[in-house]
Design a protein around this motif. Structure first.
Motif, PDB file in Angstrom:
ATOM      1  N   HIS A   1       0.841  -1.197   0.000  1.00 45.25           N
ATOM      2  CA  HIS A   1       0.000   0.000   0.000  1.00 45.25           C
ATOM      3  C   HIS A   1       0.876   1.245   0.000  1.00 45.25           C
TER       4      HIS A   1
ATOM      5  N   ALA B   1       4.560   0.957   1.441  1.00 45.19           N
ATOM      6  CA  ALA B   1       4.682  -0.368   2.057  1.00 45.19           C
ATOM      7  C   ALA B   1       4.966  -1.408   0.986  1.00 45.19           C
TER       8      ALA B   1
ATOM      9  N   GLU C   1      -3.558   3.677   2.064  1.00 42.89           N
ATOM     10  CA  GLU C   1      -3.897   3.558   3.482  1.00 42.89           C
ATOM     11  C   GLU C   1      -3.997   4.976   4.039  1.00 42.89           C
TER      12      GLU C   1
ATOM     13  N   HIS D   1       4.246   7.011   3.729  1.00 40.89           N
ATOM     14  CA  HIS D   1       5.177   5.900   3.501  1.00 40.89           C
ATOM     15  C   HIS D   1       4.688   4.994   2.384  1.00 40.89           C
TER      16      HIS D   1
ATOM     17  N   ALA E   1       0.741   4.934   1.903  1.00 41.65           N
ATOM     18  CA  ALA E   1       0.027   5.529   3.034  1.00 41.65           C
ATOM     19  C   ALA E   1       0.001   7.052   2.932  1.00 41.65           C
TER      20      ALA E   1
ATOM     21  N   GLU F   1       7.907   0.818   4.596  1.00 38.84           N
ATOM     22  CA  GLU F   1       7.385  -0.173   5.544  1.00 38.84           C
ATOM     23  C   GLU F   1       7.449  -1.535   4.854  1.00 38.84           C
TER      24      GLU F   1
HETATM   25 ZN    ZN Z   1       1.363   1.299   6.187  1.00 44.19          ZN
END
Ligand code: ZN
Length: 136
Positions: free
Chosen positions: A10, A84, A58, A82, A12, A132
């Motif tokens: 994802h 992921a 996200e 971020h 974010a 992440e």
């Molecule tokens: Zn995340």
């Protein structure tokens, strides 16, 4: 060359307030959030995912003024927080990165959204991007 061992879990986005942010992207782009709002107490956030053509965003709202997301919003007013990346074995990946001397925020995986094992690398490890790792 493809990096078939990796995929985006994802992207974010930090927002001051989840409900109005989601209403706004629905109004502007017609995008609807899917699934329930989830709270991750460990990271002091609540969140909801929005799927855009198979890429999940996200949306993160801080639940406390000492949440890392609060600090990010205070500094930058929100935005992409971020990226992921899905990995198959997060413990092995963290051990590999640590052995290489990569700057890590989390040396051990912890539990994040949807019960996944997650860990953050330091932004200086990836050209300023907060990465992440996620093991689903
Ligand atoms: Zn995340």
């Amino acid at each position: 060359m493809t990096n078939e061992n990796y995929s985006i879990a994802h992207i974010a986005v930090a927002v001051p307030e989840l409900q109005s942010a989601l209403q706004n992207i629905e109004k502007v782009l017609g995008l609807k959030a899917g699934g329930p709002i989830e709270e991750v107490a460990d990271q002091k956030v609540k969140l909801q995912f929005v799927d855009i053509g198979g890429v999940r965003f996200e949306f993160l709202e801080p639940t406390s003024t000492d949440s890392p997301i609060s600090k990010f919003i205070d500094k930058r007013g929100g935005g992409i927080h971020h990226v992921a990346i899905r990995v198959k074995d997060i413990d092995a990946k963290l051990a590999e990165l640590k052995a290489k001397g990569v700057a890590l925020i989390d040396e051990k995986a912890r539990i994040g959204a949807e019960g996944c094992k997650i860990a953050f690398l330091h932004p200086k490890a990836c050209g300023g991007i907060l990465v992440e790792l996620v093991q689903e």
